[in-house]
Design an enzyme around this catalytic site. Structure first.
Site, PDB file in Angstrom:
ATOM      1  N   PRO A  80       3.306  -9.380  -7.700  1.00 23.54           N
ATOM      2  CA  PRO A  80       3.351  -8.151  -8.215  1.00 23.54           C
ATOM      3  C   PRO A  80       3.581  -7.010  -7.427  1.00 23.54           C
ATOM      4  O   PRO A  80       2.878  -6.797  -6.343  1.00 23.54           O
ATOM      5  CB  PRO A  80       1.825  -7.926  -9.007  1.00 23.54           C
ATOM      6  CG  PRO A  80       0.986  -8.585  -8.096  1.00 23.54           C
ATOM      7  CD  PRO A  80       1.810  -9.759  -7.574  1.00 23.54           C
ATOM      8  N   ASP A 109       1.201  -5.063 -10.016  1.00 27.98           N
ATOM      9  CA  ASP A 109      -0.124  -4.329  -9.463  1.00 27.98           C
ATOM     10  C   ASP A 109      -0.484  -3.078  -9.806  1.00 27.98           C
ATOM     11  O   ASP A 109       0.015  -2.059  -9.270  1.00 27.98           O
ATOM     12  CB  ASP A 109       0.046  -4.751  -7.950  1.00 27.98           C
ATOM     13  CG  ASP A 109      -1.143  -4.823  -7.266  1.00 27.98           C
ATOM     14  OD1 ASP A 109      -2.211  -5.112  -7.763  1.00 27.98           O
ATOM     15  OD2 ASP A 109      -1.042  -4.677  -5.769  1.00 27.98           O
ATOM     16  N   TRP A 115      -6.712  -6.859  -3.798  1.00 32.48           N
ATOM     17  CA  TRP A 115      -5.852  -7.882  -2.988  1.00 32.48           C
ATOM     18  C   TRP A 115      -6.527  -9.051  -3.986  1.00 32.48           C
ATOM     19  O   TRP A 115      -5.708 -10.252  -4.070  1.00 32.48           O
ATOM     20  CB  TRP A 115      -6.174  -8.221  -1.585  1.00 32.48           C
ATOM     21  CG  TRP A 115      -5.277  -7.093  -0.944  1.00 32.48           C
ATOM     22  CD1 TRP A 115      -5.644  -6.180  -0.172  1.00 32.48           C
ATOM     23  CD2 TRP A 115      -3.852  -7.466  -0.946  1.00 32.48           C
ATOM     24  NE1 TRP A 115      -4.652  -5.431   0.402  1.00 32.48           N
ATOM     25  CE2 TRP A 115      -3.551  -6.198   0.121  1.00 32.48           C
ATOM     26  CE3 TRP A 115      -2.897  -8.343  -1.362  1.00 32.48           C
ATOM     27  CZ2 TRP A 115      -2.095  -6.138   0.370  1.00 32.48           C
ATOM     28  CZ3 TRP A 115      -1.650  -7.879  -0.983  1.00 32.48           C
ATOM     29  CH2 TRP A 115      -0.937  -6.779  -0.329  1.00 32.48           C
ATOM     30  N   GLN A 144       3.072  -9.655   3.895  1.00 36.27           N
ATOM     31  CA  GLN A 144       2.009 -10.232   2.977  1.00 36.27           C
ATOM     32  C   GLN A 144       1.366 -11.532   3.700  1.00 36.27           C
ATOM     33  O   GLN A 144       0.532 -12.101   2.893  1.00 36.27           O
ATOM     34  CB  GLN A 144       2.818 -10.721   1.827  1.00 36.27           C
ATOM     35  CG  GLN A 144       3.424  -9.639   0.651  1.00 36.27           C
ATOM     36  CD  GLN A 144       2.481  -8.639   0.387  1.00 36.27           C
ATOM     37  OE1 GLN A 144       1.060  -9.084   0.299  1.00 36.27           O
ATOM     38  NE2 GLN A 144       2.719  -7.222   0.182  1.00 36.27           N
ATOM     39  N   TRP A 165      -1.091 -11.033   0.243  1.00 45.46           N
ATOM     40  CA  TRP A 165      -1.129 -12.038  -0.833  1.00 45.46           C
ATOM     41  C   TRP A 165      -0.936 -13.494  -0.611  1.00 45.46           C
ATOM     42  O   TRP A 165      -1.746 -14.120  -1.169  1.00 45.46           O
ATOM     43  CB  TRP A 165       0.112 -11.620  -1.563  1.00 45.46           C
ATOM     44  CG  TRP A 165       0.183 -12.031  -3.015  1.00 45.46           C
ATOM     45  CD1 TRP A 165      -0.540 -11.950  -4.045  1.00 45.46           C
ATOM     46  CD2 TRP A 165       1.294 -12.943  -3.610  1.00 45.46           C
ATOM     47  NE1 TRP A 165      -0.091 -12.604  -5.167  1.00 45.46           N
ATOM     48  CE2 TRP A 165       0.999 -13.338  -4.986  1.00 45.46           C
ATOM     49  CE3 TRP A 165       2.699 -13.413  -3.215  1.00 45.46           C
ATOM     50  CZ2 TRP A 165       1.944 -14.046  -5.860  1.00 45.46           C
ATOM     51  CZ3 TRP A 165       3.344 -14.045  -3.978  1.00 45.46           C
ATOM     52  CH2 TRP A 165       2.969 -14.306  -5.193  1.00 45.46           C
ATOM     53  N   LYS A 195      13.104   1.003  12.016  1.00 39.60           N
ATOM     54  CA  LYS A 195      12.482   0.834  10.767  1.00 39.60           C
ATOM     55  C   LYS A 195      12.770   2.195   9.968  1.00 39.60           C
ATOM     56  O   LYS A 195      13.107   3.247  10.408  1.00 39.60           O
ATOM     57  CB  LYS A 195      10.888   0.981  10.910  1.00 39.60           C
ATOM     58  CG  LYS A 195       9.977   0.558   9.711  1.00 39.60           C
ATOM     59  CD  LYS A 195       8.659   0.644  10.100  1.00 39.60           C
ATOM     60  CE  LYS A 195       7.966   0.256   8.961  1.00 39.60           C
ATOM     61  NZ  LYS A 195       6.421   0.086   9.037  1.00 39.60           N
ATOM     62  N   LYS A 240      11.457   7.376   5.156  1.00 39.31           N
ATOM     63  CA  LYS A 240      11.930   8.382   4.221  1.00 39.31           C
ATOM     64  C   LYS A 240      11.976   9.625   5.373  1.00 39.31           C
ATOM     65  O   LYS A 240      13.023  10.550   5.271  1.00 39.31           O
ATOM     66  CB  LYS A 240      11.081   9.058   3.115  1.00 39.31           C
ATOM     67  CG  LYS A 240      11.428   8.112   1.951  1.00 39.31           C
ATOM     68  CD  LYS A 240      10.273   8.340   1.006  1.00 39.31           C
ATOM     69  CE  LYS A 240      10.187   7.157  -0.096  1.00 39.31           C
ATOM     70  NZ  LYS A 240       8.927   6.994  -0.412  1.00 39.31           N
TER      71      LYS A 240
END
Length: 1130
Positions: free
Chosen positions: A49, A88, A585, A630, A634, A667, A670
RNA sequence: AGAGAUGUGGCCAAGAUGGUUAAGGCAUUUGACUGAUACUCAAAAGAUCGUAGGUUCGAUUCCUAUCAUCUCUACCA
């Protein structure tokens, strides 16, 4: 009349996206891709999610392209692939967003705004981003079931999570413990690591540091009265010191010197490597001028001398006097104040001996617990064990003159700030008592609370833990059965993480999350863990009866409603819920079960797999994919819950993709302004080009440097080319009324049957062979989760073989006049290539492939599927694969390429015919192979003949080279000499070897028997010829241009110029013309000999040669030859 | 700080199990084809494979060290 193949003007991938989306929507293609596989074996996929707190970025396109590709592939392989979307919805990010939006803080919840309103606001915030995500999902062609997603805040979802927690509880895998966590006294709340990673939280501060002297008690290792030196940047933790930690393998020394503040003679222990760092400034090694005997307090130089050495391990166990004996640890005080070992100790800074205060440091607590050293906890007024600093950040009364003071000056309100901080006052006290070796200012980064902007304390708090360490071994074992892509992530990053596993801190003290379903009596002696709503209802009823209450089941399982529920213990005491929420989590790690509301619904989906019973399965996942970030998120929580609750892996294969960086490898963020907007990219280049680029430019697990130029290149090269091939095909197929099996006037041999591949031309058989080889390779790649390799192979096929060779060489078969079996075979071959390609591409490029598939299939109606995504993946026709054929065409391609390079070298254009190619033949097989493609080569490079040169023709000098592979092991270190000897073999010797297959090689006095395979023979040069080589192939070209050849060349040039003129004048392809050529001496022979040829090529019905031509155009044929021409339409 | 990944021509990027000329693409230069289309095709030039050692007859490939970049986790004297 056959249906027409749709002809398309220009390729606009974004437009294709729109068309196909509308089509899929109108025809429910996604839904049908599952319905049509009902009853088929399941391929289980889990959607991780997305946390709905941020806008989707380009990296999500990468991750989702990977997921989508394999799900589509497996569907085409005939599997049933259900994909439930998920959201999520909990966690701090949502809360922060809401608080920011409403301009409130956590403390305002329940005051300025009701918890109910807050709760609603959180739900709304989640929904707000959902639209954007759904939009991206649709636009990028990610097929996932958005209609029935799992949402972590739903009661059903929460109930499943409770069930899992309850299972852990029953297995004794949950416990309440005391751990050190970041805590903001000013805000009165613990902070998550996420909160600490807010920008600006780490600030550079200057703290007072103390290197303290801990006096050793009598022992066998150190002399009487020796001190341990330990450095701290937080002197306020010194009263809570209960141990000193050393590195067992680190070397320590005893140094004799004087205390700089008191002048007392001292002997101190510290790491050998740090002596130089500590004894600087006033401290000088003892010498004749600087002796211990002559030292007086206050003099500028202080002598020191290293006296003894020990290993850290020798020091372990030595007891020392408590530094600041304000309080004693409540538990096992006799175990406190001794030296212990810890592997986190370094000799980077400090003294190599670490002041250990288990109440205020995570490492400290860990190492102390392991060594059985108690933390400095005292009983408070309520009889609870508490540290020496209270929750406001003040010293407790036990601290005597320090009692009631804040440990950091920052915690005081404006105007109340004392002149000296506790750290400073403590340092002064230590100096006076001969307990401070050194006091210094030190600049370092320290985390601050993002809300109050004040320093964080590491503070012990009550938390609930999952005893993950108990399942560690099993997790490691099960991990070994998981197919990790790439392998290194599973073994390294994930494997390493499991090796160092800690218990899982579940507690979060927030509002918006799944409440911990544990109720406790006030004394904490009795507790209940709820595992279902039915369970809760029963307990509520029981409590109502016992306590005379009228509680109802809360409509919403979130706080605060759930907090109001009071339960009753077995002996009639009230029980309140533990106020913690659980770590989000855990929410997402529960999704395999909670997405199906297991075990309350869909029980069989998971139990079938666990009990190995037939029927549809939804567990464990055959495949999952997310970003490598993750790994400890996850991927871990899925694995941990799967292992602990079901003793099973949660997924069998996992692709962890790398980051998407900008084109310079930085990387995206914004703030840097280098973030790529996925929506803009997709609408500009199309979803397919974007997906294809991201999956094929780098392996998914490598970082991708996102480069728009390369993306555009993908669009042009692959999709543009394929589109052109299709359009070319469609145009002529329509003219000849090709319906897949027949042409106008050329029926199929049998209805609905292709011409057997073996009855087609060699060039057709070749591309069919290539195609089947490709199918085999691509199928293997997809099943191995190698999309990059699959995509690149497809692109290579389209570019080098289909478009640039097959179509180019066979163009004339499509537009020549007569319709016959040969022409039909050409159409069928090209059709089969295109149709197969759509299927090979479909997993990665779902839009364009379907667009093409439908364009093809709608005209022929060959397959009943209405979309390529409902079709099946192609199967390999092994009998069509002919590797000899592939090899000889490869020879042809390479020989042509060599001839082209030779022409180029002598600046002879391809239109100029040449007489002869010489091809040295190295073995009979090679010659046989080339002979069968000879005519192809000659016409391609415009040469009249190809002559094979056998050995010893005198033209050819051969060169021998050692074959290292066969010789290496035999010759060993004689290799160098052997290499020289072999390379020096004479023509005679090489010939001998070739004829007898034996040669005696003498090297360094030893003799070795060589056979042909030990040597690689190549032809080197051919005297008097221009020669080019490509690996084992050598080509020589006769570049002499005879007059005949020259004339023919001129004729071809003439044809070319006339064709250009026709085109410029917009004549129709079929228009007949009259050709008028100005008379010229050089051209006389040409016109005479090649007049017919010219007329035929340019469709001239008559050719006039005139003395002088007024009108018309003057064109240059070759250097120095120009002619005036005119053409007229008849 | 710990763990992990990566480092090959100006850019992107192949190269499981060491071996003869280190793919391919983009960009550059030059040239060419084409009556389907197309900024298509071809050629040229460009790299001792981060650095330093080692093992080996031979290393981009194996080992060791080191540097750089990135990621995750942590923030501890």
């Amino acid at each position: 009349m056959a249906k027409k193949f749709k002809e398309h003007k220009t390729l606009d991938l974004a437009e294709v996206d729109k068309q196909m989306l509308a089509y899929w929507e109108a025809n429910q293609v996604f839904k049908r891709s599952m319905e049509e596989r009902e009853g088929a074996p399941s391929f289980v996929f889990f959607e991780g999610p997305p946390s709905a707190n941020g806008k989707p970025g380009i990296h999500h396109v990468l991750a989702r392209s990977i997921k989508d590709t394999f799900c589509r592939y497996q569907t085409m392989k005939g599997k049933l692939v259900r994909r439930k979307a998920g959201w999520d919805t909990h966690g701090l990010p949502i809360e922060l967003a809401v608080e920011k939006k409403l301009g409130i803080t956590k403390e305002d919840i329940g005051k300025k705004i009701s918890v109910d309103e807050y709760n609603q606001e959180c739900r709304k915030t989640v929904m707000m981003y959902q639209d954007l995500w759904n939009n991206l999902t649709t636009k990028m062609g990610y097929w996932v079931d958005l209609d029935e997603p799992y949402i972590t805040y739903n009661n059903n979802y929460i109930e499943s999570v409770w069930w899992l927690l309850n299972k852990l509880y029953k297995d004794n895998m949950l416990y309440k413990g005391y751990t050190i966590q970041p805590y903001s006294p000013a805000a009165g709340t613990g902070l998550s690591s996420h909160e600490l990673n807010q920008p600006g939280c780490y600030q550079e501060v200057t703290d007072t540091t103390v290197t303290a002297q801990f006096k050793a008690k009598a022992n066998d290792v150190l002399p009487e009265g020796a001190f341990f030196l330990a450095w701290t940047t937080t002197p306020w933790t010194l009263p809570s010191n209960t141990a000193l930690t050393v590195g067992a393998k680190i070397t320590y020394v005893l140094v004799r010197t004087f205390n700089q503040y008191t002048g007392e003679p001292i002997q101190v222990v510290l790491a050998k490597d740090l002596v130089k760092k500590q004894f600087t400034g006033k401290y000088k090694p003892v010498s004749e001028e600087l002796t211990f005997e002559a030292y007086e307090h206050g003099q500028k130089k202080i002598p020191y001398q290293v006296e003894q050495e020990f290993l850290g391990a020798d020091l372990v166990g030595i007891k020392y006097e408590q530094l600041l004996p304000y309080a004693q640890p409540y538990e096992t005080p006799e175990q406190a104040f001794r030296v212990i070992a810890g592997n986190f100790v370094t000799t980077e800074d400090g003294t190599g001996i670490v002041h250990t205060a288990p109440t205020f440091g995570a490492d400290d607590a860990f190492v102390a617990k392991a060594a059985g050293v108690p933390p400095m906890l005292v009983k408070n007024e309520d009889g609870d064990l508490v540290p020496l600093v209270d929750l406001q950040g003040k010293f407790r009364p036990e601290m005597g003159e320090f009692g009631g003071r804040y440990v950091k000056n920052e915690y005081y309100g404006k105007g109340d700030v004392p002149e000296k901080s506790t750290d400073v006052d403590l340092a002064i006290k230590l100096k006076i008592e001969n307990k401070a070796f050194k006091v210094e200012k030190y600049k370092h980064n320290y985390p601050h609370c993002w809300r109050t902007d004040k320093p964080v304390l590491y503070y012990p708090l009550d938390s609930w833990f999952v005893r993950a360490t108990a399942a560690k071994e099993r997790m490691i074992e099960l991990n070994k059965t998981i197919n990790w892509k790439p392998r290194s992530t599973g073994e390294g990053r994930f494997g390493g993480w499991l090796e160092n596993l800690q218990d899982w801190n579940l507690s979060r003290s927030r509002f918006w999350g799944i409440p911990l379903p544990i109720w406790r009596t006030e004394d904490g002696k009795q507790e209940k863990c709820i595992g279902s709503l039915a369970d809760l209802q029963a307990e509520i009823d029981k409590a109502n009866a016992a306590l005379g209450l009228d509680q109802k089941m809360p409509k919403d399982l979130h706080r605060p409603y759930i907090d109001d529920v009071v339960l009753v213990s077995e002996n009639g005491e009230r029980m309140q819920r533990e106020t913690d929420l659980i770590d989000v989590w855990f929410d997402s790690g529960s999704m395999p079960y909670a997405q199906w509301h297991y075990p309350f619904e869909n029980k069989e989906l998971i139990d079938n797999a666990l009990n190995n019973v037939d029927g549809e399965r939804a567990y464990p996942a055959d495949f999952i994919a997310e970003g490598v970030d993750q790994t400890r998120g996850w991927f871990y929580t899925l694995h941990a819950i799967g292992t602990m609750c079901f003793d099973s892996v949660a997924y069998k294969a996992v692709v962890s993709n790398g980051l998407v960086l900008d084109k310079n490898g930085e990387k995206m963020s914004k703030s840097k302004g280098n973030a790529v907007d996925p929506f803009a990219t997709i609408s500009k280049y199309g979803a397919d080009a974007t997906r294809w680029y991201m999956l094929t430019n780098a392996q998914p697990w490598d970082n991708l440097k996102f480069n728009e130029e390369v993306l555009d290149e993908t669009r042009r090269k692959l999709f543009g080319k394929l589109f052109n091939v299709y359009n070319f095909f469609a145009q002529y197929a329509n003219v000849d009324e090709f319906d897949g099996y027949s042409l106008k006037g050329v029926p199929a041999k049998a209805a609905g049957e292709f011409i057997p591949v073996e009855d087609r031309l060699e060039i057709d058989r070749w591309i069919m062979s290539k195609l089947n080889t490709l199918v085999k390779a691509v199928d293997a790649d997809f099943s191995n989760y190698e999309p990059t390799s699959a995509g690149r192979k497809v692109a290579e096929f389209v570019d080098s073989h289909l478009s640039n060779w097959y179509v180019r060489l066979n163009r004339h078969r499509f537009w020549k006049g007569e319709r016959d079996a040969n022409k039909l075979a050409a159409f069928q071959t090209l059709y089969q290539c295109l149709e197969t390609l759509t299927k090979l591409m479909a997993p990665i490029a779902p839009f364009f492939s379907d667009f093409l598939y439908q364009s093809l299939n709608n005209a022929t109606g060959m397959e009943k599927h209405e979309s390529v995504h409902l079709a099946f993946f192609p199967t390999v026709a092994e009998n069509v694969i002919d590797s000899d054929l592939e090899q000889r065409v490869d020879y042809a391609q390479r020989i042509c390429s060599l001839v082209h390079s030779l022409r180029r070298r002598d600046s002879i254009r391809v239109r100029q015919p040449l007489q002869k190619i010489l091809l040295p033949v190295l073995d009979a097989q090679f010659q046989k192979q080339v002979e069968s493609v000879e005519s192809l080569i000659l016409s391609e490079v415009n040469v009249k003949e190809l002559e094979y040169v056998l050995d010893a023709s005198g033209l050819l000098s051969k060169q021998a080279k050692p074959n290292f592979k066969t010789l290496g092991r035999r010759l060993g270190k004689h290799m160098k000499a052997a290499k020289a000897a072999i390379e020096n073999m004479s023509q005679q010797e090489i010939l001998q070897l070739e004829r007898t297959n034996a040669f005696k090689l003498e090297v360094d006095g030893a003799t070795f028997d060589l056979t042909q395979e030990d040597v690689i023979i190549s032809s080197d040069d051919i005297e008097g010829w221009t020669v080019a080589k490509d690996r084992e192939i050598t080509v020589a070209l006769d570049v002499n241009i005879s007059n005949d050849l020259y004339q023919e060349g001129l004729a071809r040039e003439l044809v070319n110029r006339i064709q250009t003129m026709r085109k410029d004048k917009n004549f129709e392809i079929t228009d007949r013309i009259t050709l008028i050529v100005e008379k010229q001496a050089v051209l006389q022979d040409t016109v005479q000999h090649f007049g017919d040829y010219i007329c035929k090529e340019v469709l001239a019905t008559n050719l006039e040669v005139v003395e002088a031509l007024e009108l018309g155009e003057k064109v240059e044929l070759v250097d120095d030859v120009s002619v005036r021409l005119a053409i007229e339409k008849q």
